[in-house]
Design a protein around this motif. Sequence first.
Motif, PDB file in Angstrom:
ATOM      1  N   LEU A   1      37.722  34.763  29.309  1.00 36.18           N
ATOM      2  CA  LEU A   1      38.374  33.776  30.169  1.00 36.18           C
ATOM      3  C   LEU A   1      39.496  33.094  29.400  1.00 36.18           C
TER       4      LEU A   1
ATOM      5  N   GLU B   1      31.617  38.911  38.971  1.00 36.78           N
ATOM      6  CA  GLU B   1      32.578  37.931  38.476  1.00 36.78           C
ATOM      7  C   GLU B   1      33.340  37.271  39.611  1.00 36.78           C
TER       8      GLU B   1
ATOM      9  N   ARG C   1      36.727  34.796  39.580  1.00 39.60           N
ATOM     10  CA  ARG C   1      37.761  34.219  38.723  1.00 39.60           C
ATOM     11  C   ARG C   1      38.930  33.735  39.578  1.00 39.60           C
ATOM     12  N   ASP C   2      39.476  32.591  39.196  1.00 40.77           N
ATOM     13  CA  ASP C   2      40.715  32.075  39.799  1.00 40.77           C
ATOM     14  C   ASP C   2      40.627  31.969  41.316  1.00 40.77           C
TER      15      ASP C   2
ATOM     16  N   LYS D   1      36.997  25.753  35.475  1.00 45.03           N
ATOM     17  CA  LYS D   1      38.369  26.063  35.079  1.00 45.03           C
ATOM     18  C   LYS D   1      39.387  25.118  35.710  1.00 45.03           C
TER      19      LYS D   1
ATOM     20  N   ASP E   1      34.987  29.268  37.457  1.00 46.84           N
ATOM     21  CA  ASP E   1      34.937  30.704  37.194  1.00 46.84           C
ATOM     22  C   ASP E   1      33.490  31.040  36.833  1.00 46.84           C
ATOM     23  N   ARG E   2      33.030  32.206  37.314  1.00 48.35           N
ATOM     24  CA  ARG E   2      31.642  32.588  37.085  1.00 48.35           C
ATOM     25  C   ARG E   2      31.563  34.053  36.678  1.00 48.35           C
ATOM     26  N   VAL E   3      30.734  34.325  35.654  1.00 46.58           N
ATOM     27  CA  VAL E   3      30.476  35.688  35.210  1.00 46.58           C
ATOM     28  C   VAL E   3      28.967  35.865  35.109  1.00 46.58           C
TER      29      VAL E   3
ATOM     30  N   SER F   1      29.060  29.777  33.807  1.00 40.71           N
ATOM     31  CA  SER F   1      29.966  29.042  34.698  1.00 40.71           C
ATOM     32  C   SER F   1      30.855  28.127  33.865  1.00 40.71           C
TER      33      SER F   1
END
Length: 257
Positions: free
Chosen positions: A252, A217, A219-220, A185, A116-118, A182
């Motif tokens: 997260l 973002e 995610r998943d 996950k 997962d990255r933001v 990062s």
Amino acid sequence: MPSFTTAPAKLTLAAVETDLPKQPSQAPALPVCDIVMTATASAGAMVDIELTAPCHPSERVTLHHHGMMFTEVTSAEGALSVSVPALSDTALIIASFATGDGATAMADVPALPFYDRVAVQWIGNTGLGLHAREFGADYFAPGHIHADAAGDLAVTARGEGGFLTPLGNPAIPDPQLAEVYSFPKSVAARNGDITLTVEAEISDANCDRTIEAQTLEIRDGAGLRTRNLTLDMPSCEATGDFLVLKNLVEDLTIAAR
């Protein structure tokens, strides 16, 4: 009557060389101005960029990747090395100079779905920064990931924590900057939440002004999501205080695998 043969006159090498026309001096070779850039996938779903631009020494260059942009400066030889967190499993990187010159490179990043990255990006020295407090960590304790404590890839490889990547050179005028958090996950070693905030120390440079930023973002395993932000900074009377923006990016939630 006796006959006589006249011997030919002898010419010395020095005389011959003196009589030859002067050869024009050779002009110095011009530098080869080809811009070459390579992209190589590396640990942590990163992409290692090597840029060579011999006719652009000590110049500002903007790197673009899947909506993320940041500015760097080449070396005195026109070279640049930087690692970029991939935002696409087929990562295209574009480098562009103010002259319009540039180059592109691409790398496959098969490890990206495990992360997962933001990211948060902005222009100028706004004082913004991305903070991740993993599994209830207190500020400035182990597990608080930020620009001055960016994490460890060895810890990330074990699924125990994430890492932060600052991008861009803040020393140049009006820099484009970004920070990317990062977390692995898909191989997480524990359950819990990661609290994500965007924070800034209020200073003379950012007080009483409006700041524009953007979040990106992944995610998943889903596609990239972006959000544009407009932030009204407090008045200059609050200089020295810290502004904590809790709702700009979602926390997260991690489940051990």
